[in-house]
Each structure stands twice: as structure tokens, then as C-alpha cells.
Write a protein that holds these residues in place. Structure first.
Motif, PDB file in Angstrom:
ATOM      1  N   GLU A 186      -1.873  95.919  64.488  1.00 53.25           N
ATOM      2  CA  GLU A 186      -3.285  96.415  64.976  1.00 53.25           C
ATOM      3  C   GLU A 186      -3.965  96.152  63.630  1.00 53.25           C
ATOM      4  O   GLU A 186      -5.022  96.094  63.748  1.00 53.25           O
ATOM      5  N   THR A 187      -3.403  96.692  62.484  1.00 51.49           N
ATOM      6  CA  THR A 187      -4.074  96.669  61.175  1.00 51.49           C
ATOM      7  C   THR A 187      -4.215  95.165  60.360  1.00 51.49           C
ATOM      8  O   THR A 187      -4.570  95.195  59.337  1.00 51.49           O
ATOM      9  N   SER A 188      -3.629  94.226  61.006  1.00 53.58           N
ATOM     10  CA  SER A 188      -3.154  93.043  60.463  1.00 53.58           C
ATOM     11  C   SER A 188      -2.618  92.920  59.019  1.00 53.58           C
ATOM     12  O   SER A 188      -2.817  92.147  58.189  1.00 53.58           O
ATOM     13  N   ASP A 189      -1.669  93.894  58.975  1.00 54.18           N
ATOM     14  CA  ASP A 189      -0.749  93.898  57.913  1.00 54.18           C
ATOM     15  C   ASP A 189       0.425  93.052  57.979  1.00 54.18           C
ATOM     16  O   ASP A 189       1.521  93.465  58.231  1.00 54.18           O
ATOM     17  N   MET A 190       0.255  91.785  57.851  1.00 56.22           N
ATOM     18  CA  MET A 190       1.284  90.942  58.391  1.00 56.22           C
ATOM     19  C   MET A 190       2.650  90.844  57.405  1.00 56.22           C
ATOM     20  O   MET A 190       3.683  90.624  57.650  1.00 56.22           O
ATOM     21  N   GLN A 191       2.372  91.202  56.178  1.00 57.83           N
ATOM     22  CA  GLN A 191       3.487  91.212  55.271  1.00 57.83           C
ATOM     23  C   GLN A 191       4.396  92.114  55.719  1.00 57.83           C
ATOM     24  O   GLN A 191       5.810  91.995  56.032  1.00 57.83           O
ATOM     25  N   LYS A 192       4.128  93.448  55.877  1.00 62.73           N
ATOM     26  CA  LYS A 192       4.851  94.502  56.417  1.00 62.73           C
ATOM     27  C   LYS A 192       5.369  94.323  57.718  1.00 62.73           C
ATOM     28  O   LYS A 192       6.509  94.579  58.112  1.00 62.73           O
ATOM     29  N   LEU A 193       4.523  93.551  58.595  1.00 62.85           N
ATOM     30  CA  LEU A 193       4.883  93.379  59.990  1.00 62.85           C
ATOM     31  C   LEU A 193       6.374  92.509  60.068  1.00 62.85           C
ATOM     32  O   LEU A 193       7.212  92.911  60.462  1.00 62.85           O
ATOM     33  N   TRP A 194       6.223  91.276  59.138  1.00 63.24           N
ATOM     34  CA  TRP A 194       7.170  90.542  59.378  1.00 63.24           C
ATOM     35  C   TRP A 194       8.544  91.335  58.622  1.00 63.24           C
ATOM     36  O   TRP A 194       9.635  90.542  59.278  1.00 63.24           O
ATOM     37  N   LEU A 195       8.130  91.702  57.732  1.00 66.79           N
ATOM     38  CA  LEU A 195       9.613  92.385  57.195  1.00 66.79           C
ATOM     39  C   LEU A 195      10.136  93.529  58.079  1.00 66.79           C
ATOM     40  O   LEU A 195      11.467  93.377  58.152  1.00 66.79           O
ATOM     41  N   TRP A 196       9.325  94.226  58.762  1.00 66.64           N
ATOM     42  CA  TRP A 196       9.870  95.178  59.750  1.00 66.64           C
ATOM     43  C   TRP A 196      10.515  94.359  60.908  1.00 66.64           C
ATOM     44  O   TRP A 196      11.559  94.886  61.550  1.00 66.64           O
ATOM     45  N   VAL A 197       9.997  93.331  61.401  1.00 61.04           N
ATOM     46  CA  VAL A 197      10.516  92.548  62.431  1.00 61.04           C
ATOM     47  C   VAL A 197      11.736  91.986  61.910  1.00 61.04           C
ATOM     48  O   VAL A 197      12.816  91.997  62.585  1.00 61.04           O
ATOM     49  N   ALA A 198      11.700  91.354  60.600  1.00 59.82           N
ATOM     50  CA  ALA A 198      13.137  90.943  60.059  1.00 59.82           C
ATOM     51  C   ALA A 198      14.306  91.995  60.156  1.00 59.82           C
ATOM     52  O   ALA A 198      15.338  91.811  60.321  1.00 59.82           O
ATOM     53  N   VAL A 199      13.917  93.367  59.698  1.00 58.04           N
ATOM     54  CA  VAL A 199      14.871  94.616  59.612  1.00 58.04           C
ATOM     55  C   VAL A 199      15.156  94.920  61.017  1.00 58.04           C
ATOM     56  O   VAL A 199      16.446  94.709  61.338  1.00 58.04           O
ATOM     57  N   SER A 200      14.517  94.841  62.005  1.00 57.10           N
ATOM     58  CA  SER A 200      14.889  94.984  63.442  1.00 57.10           C
ATOM     59  C   SER A 200      15.804  94.037  63.691  1.00 57.10           C
ATOM     60  O   SER A 200      16.767  94.176  64.744  1.00 57.10           O
ATOM     61  N   ILE A 201      15.477  92.632  63.805  1.00 55.98           N
ATOM     62  CA  ILE A 201      16.506  91.553  64.185  1.00 55.98           C
ATOM     63  C   ILE A 201      17.589  91.612  63.473  1.00 55.98           C
ATOM     64  O   ILE A 201      18.692  91.499  64.224  1.00 55.98           O
ATOM     65  N   ALA A 202      17.774  91.932  62.264  1.00 60.23           N
ATOM     66  CA  ALA A 202      19.168  91.949  61.623  1.00 60.23           C
ATOM     67  C   ALA A 202      19.678  93.061  62.053  1.00 60.23           C
ATOM     68  O   ALA A 202      20.867  93.073  62.299  1.00 60.23           O
ATOM     69  N   ILE A 203      19.194  94.240  62.169  1.00 59.97           N
ATOM     70  CA  ILE A 203      20.072  95.643  62.617  1.00 59.97           C
ATOM     71  C   ILE A 203      20.482  95.382  64.088  1.00 59.97           C
ATOM     72  O   ILE A 203      21.672  95.299  64.534  1.00 59.97           O
ATOM     73  N   SER A 204      19.601  94.752  65.010  1.00 57.83           N
ATOM     74  CA  SER A 204      19.812  94.548  66.288  1.00 57.83           C
ATOM     75  C   SER A 204      21.021  93.216  66.455  1.00 57.83           C
ATOM     76  O   SER A 204      22.093  93.502  67.185  1.00 57.83           O
ATOM     77  N   PHE A 205      21.085  92.311  65.680  1.00 59.35           N
ATOM     78  CA  PHE A 205      21.927  91.290  65.278  1.00 59.35           C
ATOM     79  C   PHE A 205      23.606  91.833  65.296  1.00 59.35           C
ATOM     80  O   PHE A 205      24.425  91.447  65.722  1.00 59.35           O
ATOM     81  N   LEU A 206      23.053  92.657  64.161  1.00 55.62           N
ATOM     82  CA  LEU A 206      24.673  93.115  63.692  1.00 55.62           C
ATOM     83  C   LEU A 206      25.279  94.159  64.848  1.00 55.62           C
ATOM     84  O   LEU A 206      26.490  94.055  64.830  1.00 55.62           O
ATOM     85  N   PHE A 207      24.501  94.812  65.452  1.00 52.51           N
ATOM     86  CA  PHE A 207      25.213  95.918  66.338  1.00 52.51           C
ATOM     87  C   PHE A 207      25.527  94.985  67.531  1.00 52.51           C
ATOM     88  O   PHE A 207      26.536  95.480  68.356  1.00 52.51           O
ATOM     89  N   LEU A 208      24.947  93.928  68.141  1.00 49.35           N
ATOM     90  CA  LEU A 208      25.155  93.115  69.212  1.00 49.35           C
ATOM     91  C   LEU A 208      26.566  92.386  68.824  1.00 49.35           C
ATOM     92  O   LEU A 208      27.426  92.160  69.580  1.00 49.35           O
ATOM     93  N   TRP A 209      26.374  91.967  67.606  1.00 53.37           N
ATOM     94  CA  TRP A 209      27.742  91.286  67.075  1.00 53.37           C
ATOM     95  C   TRP A 209      28.917  92.209  67.244  1.00 53.37           C
ATOM     96  O   TRP A 209      30.002  91.706  67.609  1.00 53.37           O
ATOM     97  N   MET A 210      28.679  93.255  66.870  1.00 54.19           N
ATOM     98  CA  MET A 210      29.762  94.240  66.746  1.00 54.19           C
ATOM     99  C   MET A 210      30.416  94.411  68.254  1.00 54.19           C
ATOM    100  O   MET A 210      31.380  94.577  68.556  1.00 54.19           O
TER     101      MET A 210
END
Length: 215
Positions: A186-210
Motif C-alpha cells: 500500500e505504501t509502495s515500499d517494494m524493498q521490504k515487501l519483497w524481503l518479507w515475501v522471500a521470508v514467507s516463501i522460505a518459511i512455508s517451503f521449509l515446513f511443507l518440505w518437512m
């Protein structure tokens, strides 16, 4: 970078607490309903499963009706100068409600898959229900229950709508990663947005892999 890590740490804290409660109540409910036949069982199971299919905003609205400041629970807590809304406990409750159906259904199906001949033989030998549960049923269903816990964590971590409505968006207090991603967009803070997206994908991938490794 503290404002970046704050939602991550808060999310982990919220979802660990939520999964502990979800696992406890989900396993208990799954065990109880897997061995019971009574009138209205289907209705009760439907009620327990309905948060899985309701829009998250509807779940959030229901939580506000039950725990908001104008509800009976809310007024009671207000008497002690406390409120659940817009606290991290509101995020915990939202996560429990949306993740519970996954844990409950997994636990119920796991206990139903246990060979009744084994448990009946244990009862004949004098074992009590508690001992049969811990010594036979839990070991036989441990992988399925662990998978349910992991899936519940993953579902909790991705919760957005109910959390935003019930807990709000208070940085450092109730702002979880999904909410932070929305606000960054909403605030166009794209740097943090994509970093948080990367963290979410990494955590979700880890637990789905487990979860996949447990099969």
C-alpha cells in the motif's frame, strides 16, 4: 533493519503459541470425535471445520463479536482494564481459529486409521484409555499428527484477513508478516515487501518440505 525483523519475530512468536494451542485442542477434539457416535455429531464437526472455508474477513468479524469490547467477554475483560482486541493475543486467537480445522481433521482421520483390534486387545489386557492413547494410538499416528502440526503452523503463518480485522496493524505489537506485506504494498515500499515475501516463501517451503518428509 529493526522495523523489518519486528514482524518476522512477532509472527514466529504468535504462530508458535497458536500452534501449541491448536495442536492440543485439535488432537483432543480429533481423538474424542473419532470414537464417539451421537446425535448432532455431523453438525458439530461442520461447525469445527467451517473456519476453513469462511472468508477470513467473516472469521475476523465473528471474533470481534465474541471478543470485542462490546461483547460479554470484552466487557468482562474491560472491568479488569484489559482488552484482547489490538493485542498480539488477538493475532494468536485468529491463527488458532483458522488453523484448528486442519489439525482437527488430520488428528481425527489419524485416530480412525488405528487398527481397533490392537486397541481392543490392550483394553482386554487391562490398559486404561489414557494408557492406550499414549502407548498405542499416539505412536501409531505420530507422523500424521506431526504433519498436521506443521500444516497448521503453515496455515497460521499465512493468516491475514482475520488478523488484520481483529488484531489490527500496530507495528511491533500486532503487525505480522502477512499484514506487513500488505502495508508495504500500500505504501509502495517494494524493498521490504519483497524481503518479507522471500521470508514467507522460505518459511512455508521449509515446513511443507518437512511435512512431505514425514510421509
Amino acid at each position: 533493519m529493526q522495523d523489518f525483523w519486528s514482524p518476522v519475530f512477532l509472527s514466529v512468536k504468535v504462530f508458535i503459541v497458536a500452534v501449541i494451542f491448536t495442536a492440543f485442542f485439535g488432537i483432543y477434539a480429533g481423538k474424542w470425535l473419532s470414537g464417539k457416535l451421537f446425535r448432532g455429531k455431523i453438525v458439530l464437526e461442520t461447525i469445527l471445520m467451517i473456519p476453513l472455508v469462511l472468508p477470513p474477513t467473516v472469521v475476523g468479524l465473528i471474533l470481534i463479536l465474541f471478543f470485542g469490547n462490546t461483547s460479554f467477554i470484552g466487557k468482562t475483560l474491560n472491568f479488569f482494564q484489559y482488552s484482547i482486541m489490538f493485542t498480539w493475543w488477538a493475532a494468536v486467537i485468529s491463527s488458532i481459529v483458522v488453523a484448528f480445522p486442519l489439525m482437527f481433521q488430520t488428528a481425527k482421520q489419524s485416530f480412525l486409521s488405528v487398527d481397533r483390534d490392537i486397541t481392543n486387545a490392550a483394553y482386554v489386557d487391562g490398559a486404561g484409555e489414557w494408557k492406550v492413547f499414549w502407548k498405542i494410538e499416539v505412536p501409531l499416528t505420530l507422523k500424521q499428527l506431526a504433519a498436521g502440526i506443521i500444516l497448521s503452523f503453515t496455515r497460521s503463518f499465512g493468516e491475514f484477513g482475520a488478523t488484520l480485522m481483529f488484531a489490527g496493524n500496530l507495528p511491533g505489537k500486532t503487525q505480522t508478516v502477512p499484514v506487513a506485506i500488505y502495508m508495504a504494498y500500500e505504501t509502495s515500499d517494494m524493498q521490504k515487501l519483497w524481503l518479507w515475501v522471500a521470508v514467507s516463501i522460505a518459511i512455508s517451503f521449509l515446513f511443507l518440505w518437512m511435512s512431505s518428509c514425514l510421509k
